[in-house]
Scaffold this active site. Structure first.
Site, PDB file in Angstrom:
ATOM      1  N   ASP B 145       4.834  -2.916   3.883  1.00 20.04           N
ATOM      2  CA  ASP B 145       4.234  -2.010   2.922  1.00 20.04           C
ATOM      3  C   ASP B 145       4.838  -0.619   3.081  1.00 20.04           C
ATOM      4  O   ASP B 145       4.986  -0.131   4.207  1.00 20.04           O
ATOM      5  CB  ASP B 145       2.714  -1.953   3.128  1.00 20.04           C
ATOM      6  CG  ASP B 145       1.991  -1.434   1.900  1.00 20.04           C
ATOM      7  OD1 ASP B 145       2.553  -1.519   0.793  1.00 20.04           O
ATOM      8  OD2 ASP B 145       0.856  -0.952   2.042  1.00 20.04           O
ATOM      9  N   TYR B 147       5.159   3.514   1.214  1.00 20.78           N
ATOM     10  CA  TYR B 147       4.266   4.677   1.027  1.00 20.78           C
ATOM     11  C   TYR B 147       4.984   5.610   0.071  1.00 20.78           C
ATOM     12  O   TYR B 147       5.178   6.774   0.360  1.00 20.78           O
ATOM     13  CB  TYR B 147       4.102   5.295   2.424  1.00 20.78           C
ATOM     14  CG  TYR B 147       2.944   6.231   2.677  1.00 20.78           C
ATOM     15  CD1 TYR B 147       1.635   5.875   2.384  1.00 20.78           C
ATOM     16  CD2 TYR B 147       3.174   7.458   3.282  1.00 20.78           C
ATOM     17  CE1 TYR B 147       0.588   6.730   2.678  1.00 20.78           C
ATOM     18  CE2 TYR B 147       2.132   8.310   3.582  1.00 20.78           C
ATOM     19  CZ  TYR B 147       0.839   7.946   3.282  1.00 20.78           C
ATOM     20  OH  TYR B 147      -0.201   8.789   3.603  1.00 20.78           O
ATOM     21  N   HIS B 152       0.124  10.263  -3.704  1.00 18.62           N
ATOM     22  CA  HIS B 152      -0.832   9.562  -2.832  1.00 18.62           C
ATOM     23  C   HIS B 152      -0.737  10.077  -1.396  1.00 18.62           C
ATOM     24  O   HIS B 152      -1.754  10.353  -0.759  1.00 18.62           O
ATOM     25  CB  HIS B 152      -0.547   8.059  -2.880  1.00 18.62           C
ATOM     26  CG  HIS B 152      -1.368   7.253  -1.909  1.00 18.62           C
ATOM     27  ND1 HIS B 152      -2.715   7.011  -2.084  1.00 18.62           N
ATOM     28  CD2 HIS B 152      -1.022   6.629  -0.742  1.00 18.62           C
ATOM     29  CE1 HIS B 152      -3.164   6.274  -1.083  1.00 18.62           C
ATOM     30  NE2 HIS B 152      -2.171   6.028  -0.252  1.00 18.62           N
ATOM     31  N   GLU B 219      -0.629  -1.162  -6.181  1.00 18.46           N
ATOM     32  CA  GLU B 219       0.768  -1.183  -5.743  1.00 18.46           C
ATOM     33  C   GLU B 219       1.599  -2.133  -6.612  1.00 18.46           C
ATOM     34  O   GLU B 219       1.071  -3.030  -7.263  1.00 18.46           O
ATOM     35  CB  GLU B 219       0.870  -1.661  -4.284  1.00 18.46           C
ATOM     36  CG  GLU B 219       0.061  -0.832  -3.301  1.00 18.46           C
ATOM     37  CD  GLU B 219       0.513  -1.013  -1.851  1.00 18.46           C
ATOM     38  OE1 GLU B 219       1.585  -1.615  -1.623  1.00 18.46           O
ATOM     39  OE2 GLU B 219      -0.224  -0.549  -0.961  1.00 18.46           O
ATOM     40  N   ASP B 251      -3.579  -3.792  -2.317  1.00 14.57           N
ATOM     41  CA  ASP B 251      -3.589  -3.703  -0.856  1.00 14.57           C
ATOM     42  C   ASP B 251      -4.944  -3.162  -0.418  1.00 14.57           C
ATOM     43  O   ASP B 251      -5.091  -1.986  -0.093  1.00 14.57           O
ATOM     44  CB  ASP B 251      -2.436  -2.785  -0.425  1.00 14.57           C
ATOM     45  CG  ASP B 251      -2.316  -2.719   1.081  1.00 14.57           C
ATOM     46  OD1 ASP B 251      -2.583  -3.737   1.746  1.00 14.57           O
ATOM     47  OD2 ASP B 251      -1.937  -1.642   1.595  1.00 14.57           O
ATOM     48  N   GLN B 258      -9.739   2.261   9.220  1.00 19.63           N
ATOM     49  CA  GLN B 258      -8.422   2.882   9.323  1.00 19.63           C
ATOM     50  C   GLN B 258      -8.467   4.237  10.032  1.00 19.63           C
ATOM     51  O   GLN B 258      -7.631   4.534  10.886  1.00 19.63           O
ATOM     52  CB  GLN B 258      -7.838   3.056   7.909  1.00 19.63           C
ATOM     53  CG  GLN B 258      -6.393   3.544   7.876  1.00 19.63           C
ATOM     54  CD  GLN B 258      -5.836   3.569   6.450  1.00 19.63           C
ATOM     55  OE1 GLN B 258      -6.473   3.084   5.518  1.00 19.63           O
ATOM     56  NE2 GLN B 258      -4.647   4.122   6.283  1.00 19.63           N
ATOM     57  N   TYR B 262      -6.061   4.061  13.411  1.00 21.10           N
ATOM     58  CA  TYR B 262      -4.662   4.116  12.986  1.00 21.10           C
ATOM     59  C   TYR B 262      -3.725   4.917  13.901  1.00 21.10           C
ATOM     60  O   TYR B 262      -2.503   4.820  13.751  1.00 21.10           O
ATOM     61  CB  TYR B 262      -4.555   4.602  11.536  1.00 21.10           C
ATOM     62  CG  TYR B 262      -4.393   6.090  11.359  1.00 21.10           C
ATOM     63  CD1 TYR B 262      -5.477   6.934  11.530  1.00 21.10           C
ATOM     64  CD2 TYR B 262      -3.162   6.647  11.019  1.00 21.10           C
ATOM     65  CE1 TYR B 262      -5.338   8.295  11.362  1.00 21.10           C
ATOM     66  CE2 TYR B 262      -3.017   8.015  10.866  1.00 21.10           C
ATOM     67  CZ  TYR B 262      -4.103   8.826  11.028  1.00 21.10           C
ATOM     68  OH  TYR B 262      -3.958  10.176  10.870  1.00 21.10           O
ATOM     69  N   LYS B 271      -6.239  -3.193   7.056  1.00 20.20           N
ATOM     70  CA  LYS B 271      -5.435  -3.710   5.940  1.00 20.20           C
ATOM     71  C   LYS B 271      -5.254  -5.217   5.982  1.00 20.20           C
ATOM     72  O   LYS B 271      -4.833  -5.797   4.982  1.00 20.20           O
ATOM     73  CB  LYS B 271      -4.022  -3.084   6.012  1.00 20.20           C
ATOM     74  CG  LYS B 271      -3.992  -1.574   5.921  1.00 20.20           C
ATOM     75  CD  LYS B 271      -3.964  -1.116   4.496  1.00 20.20           C
ATOM     76  CE  LYS B 271      -3.592   0.357   4.410  1.00 20.20           C
ATOM     77  NZ  LYS B 271      -3.452   0.770   3.004  1.00 20.20           N
ATOM     78  N   THR B 377       0.478   2.731  -2.441  1.00 29.22           N
ATOM     79  CA  THR B 377      -0.377   3.116  -3.564  1.00 29.22           C
ATOM     80  C   THR B 377       0.385   3.997  -4.542  1.00 29.22           C
ATOM     81  O   THR B 377       0.978   5.004  -4.145  1.00 29.22           O
ATOM     82  CB  THR B 377      -1.597   3.912  -3.049  1.00 29.22           C
ATOM     83  OG1 THR B 377      -2.187   3.170  -1.999  1.00 29.22           O
ATOM     84  CG2 THR B 377      -2.588   4.144  -4.155  1.00 29.22           C
TER      85      THR B 377
END
Lengths: 446, 446
Positions: B145, B147, B152, B219, B251, B258, B262, B271, B377
């Site tokens: 994934d 970014y 975003h 996404e 997603d 998170q 994270y 996720k 996103t």
């Protein structure tokens, strides 16, 4: 997850494969780890297939099954040996349950014991390890890497975040992240030094080039057995019955790439260029005599309920010694043996295998047979037990003097990193992991 | 990566499948996306197999091949249709090259056109979409994934790091991380609200419980075609020839999990409980008329050479509209249509698909056919183009008023999130992605 010792653990057992009885063998009859192999140079006429290491040999499970030696063992063993010989990896066997794995282990122990009536039948199913090459033991669907050594996390944290080495979540959350499965290979992997974006602390902008701070990470790999349905969780007390076994894992790391890329979503290109595992998977059952209590400092928080169980505290850890050795190109050319860089122990991890499985699935994530979990770098509390060069060289500031006069700060082209692991001492059988070796080639020209 | 428009893009083409010619259809003859389906309720006697969406129907590729309709097309088409019908997923077709995909597209376009002599032959190979159910179109080896939306990243960064929203690496590195492939499912996925460790900002210690801040992320998914050998890289100019096509991807994200877990290694349980993709993969070739220039602000740094190419600047982006809709349980029960939450455009991403592929492989990581990349996103520059609730509700501080009087801050049990995507307007054919829908069930009881 009670620890059951049975006749397969009997320290007095001896095998008719004489090399299995030699002192110091990684693969006595008490071990019986699984791997996938074929005879070297037989690409054309041999397929990769499952085998069990015994002494200096491999028992070819397909040949052994076809010899009829498994005929008298009943349905559970039949199901297990059919699964083990069904394809070119161990996934079908991994998908069975712990009872099936245990039954197959007992059958193998019986067949390979001194005095077995099947010796002559099975002799032809032995392949010398020296004549074999290996493939990955499983099709790895997903690979997850954890961060279970508090000693490593603290040491690394000091380098990346001097003001904030151990983050507040560390003692609560078994920190993990998803890794790359496509670039995992079996021992013997040779790979090019990675390229990437590098930014020096004194520059505002990155440059593109070959990694200058290439490192290894000494880890234990956990191969999953039967998985869970999405949305379900594997309870801590049942977690180990979903684990097929353990291997050694070198999670190669590009420290300079990592430092620049890792915020806010974690390591990516710093880790996904190569990871190397040992060919043999040592089963959880083989390690039963070498379990250890899981403890944390009295001042540390108690684990949340989903990470806690009496049996985890009593014997959730594994007493497995882990050794890292380096053989430089110059050593190889001079015929010099690899030199030890560190010795650590899996027992010192802050989180156990059961806790990793319980945490991974507690939110509903599904694990599948053949999935691989990495322990994260296993460093101990002492300087000589640091499982990466980043720690051994204090972030690249102190070079290591090798016995042949060379020095190292990070891995150089042509270096081979070798990792070994074993349980057992004081006259108990040695449950060895064999070794995982990987060699770094020069970077791709750009 | 030059943009080649050919007869398959001709806006005047019409199909003998009448529904494909209807205004507003997602699947006119200029689209021809691939998926995997079987007729609903036929588990026992039908296997999942490849199909192509045309109007309100699916062309069953196996049935079409067996009808002999592909006989006159030559070797490349033969190879492609054999691959497309070889198994229960599209991986064998994905492993071929862009020339094979293009040849198959032209053949399909010819066969489905008004006036095709094969109409009567192919009629029996059509299955109404309303009578079909889908499986994942590919076996996804690894899922990554990214970014790519700076809008975003800035908005999220403000919430997680108010003092430091957009990190210094963002404009240099196409930030990405490895995700979980086992829990990706096709549209229609229903999954339990995840459980996990939650720590409120006012508490020093976490508690275990059901996620309270469940979110979606709008996404685009990128399905890889032919991969690269480990150690090699895919050059930016060749990157799109390794991309099979695009889909929609939700997603799902547990924001409270998170926030606590994270650091320092990125999102994990936040996720990996579920991700949902649309059943149809729209090919890169189908989107050729809807390419857009890739630009960045004049003050932004120029991309490093491995991320830069004239064709990327000229037409590296895709002009695809992306819509998120919510249908609550109350709406469903009242027969109320889903309500739009946002509209954004893939064109506004800071990094293009080619750059993601080039970056992913530049260090030597190998991609494989069927691998999935997520865009991250896709939020636009305006408030109504935010692709997640976290943004739409300013971090959960402003609730959204729905038309039926309900309000939402995050996703509640029973909510269905629907995402749609399409290219084309002003009389050009609509290249639709269909939709991806997913529904949240109550958390597992603990």
């Amino acid at each position: 997850m009670s620890i059951i010792l049975n006749e397969t653990h009997d320290a007095d057992l001896r095998s008719w494969v004489a090399s299995a009885n030699a002192a110091g063998s990684d693969f006595p009859i008490q071990n019986l780890p699984y791997g996938v192999f074929r005879r070297s140079g037989r690409e054309g006429d041999e397929v990769f297939r499952a085998g069990v290491a015994i002494g200096d040999s491999i028992l070819d499970l397909r040949a052994a099954f076809e010899s009829g030696a498994f005929a008298g063992f009943g349905e559970t063993v039949h199901k297990a040996i059919v699964a083990a010989t069904a394809g070119s990896n161990l996934n079908p066997l991994m998908e069975l349950d712990a009872a099936a794995w245990s039954a197959l282990r007992l059958a193998l122990s019986t067949l390979l014991r001194d005095g077995s009536v099947h010796q002559s039948q099975l002799q032809a199913a032995l392949v010398p390890q020296a004549e074999a090459e290996h493939a990955l033991p499983a099709q790895i669907g997903d690979y997850t890497d954890f961060y279970t050594s508090i000693h490593h996390a603290t040491a690394i944290g000091k380098l990346f975040r001097p003001d904030n080495p151990l983050l507040p979540n560390y003692k609560w959350v078994p920190i993990g992240y998803h890794g790359r499965s496509s670039s995992i290979a079996v021992s013997g992997q040779q790979f090019r030094r990675p390229l990437g974006q590098l930014k020096s602390p004194t520059s505002d902008t990155p440059v593109f080039g070959a990694c200058k701070r290439l490192d290894y990470e000494m880890e234990v790999g956990v191969f999953m057995g039967q998985g869970n349905a999405i949305g379900d969780a594997i309870a801590i007390g049942a977690a180990e019955s979903h684990v097929f076994g353990l291997c050694l894992l070198n999670d190669w790391s590009a420290r300079d790439v990592q430092a620049w890329e890792y915020q806010p979503l974690g390591p990516f290109l710093a880790k996904n260029f190569a990871s190397t595992i040992s060919p043999w998977i040592v089963t959880i059952e083989a390690l039963a005599p070498y379990r250890a209590a899981w403890t944390r400092d009295a001042a540390d928080p108690q684990p949340l309920a989903y990470l806690d169980a009496p049996e985890v505290r009593e014997h959730g850890a594994f007493d497995v010694q882990l050794e890292v050795l380096l053989q430089t190109k110059a050593m190889r050319e001079a015929g010099t043996a690899p030199q030890r860089l560190s010795l650590s122990n899996f027992r010192d991890a802050y989180w156990t295998v059961s806790q990793l499985v319980a945490h991974h699935t507690v939110g509903g994530c599904n694990l599948r047979a053949g999935d691989l979990l990495g322990s994260g770098t296993l460093s101990g509390p002492t300087p000589e037990s640091a499982g990466s060069l980043l720690e051994l060289t204090a972030g690249g500031k102190q070079s290591i003097n090798l016995n042949n006069g060379e020095t190292r700060v990070f891995i150089e082209d042509g270096d081979t990193v070798i990792m070994r692991g074993w349980a057992g001492c004081d006259g108990l059988p040695r449950i060895g992991f064999g070794e995982v070796a990987g060699t770094v080639l020069p970077a791709r020209e750009v």
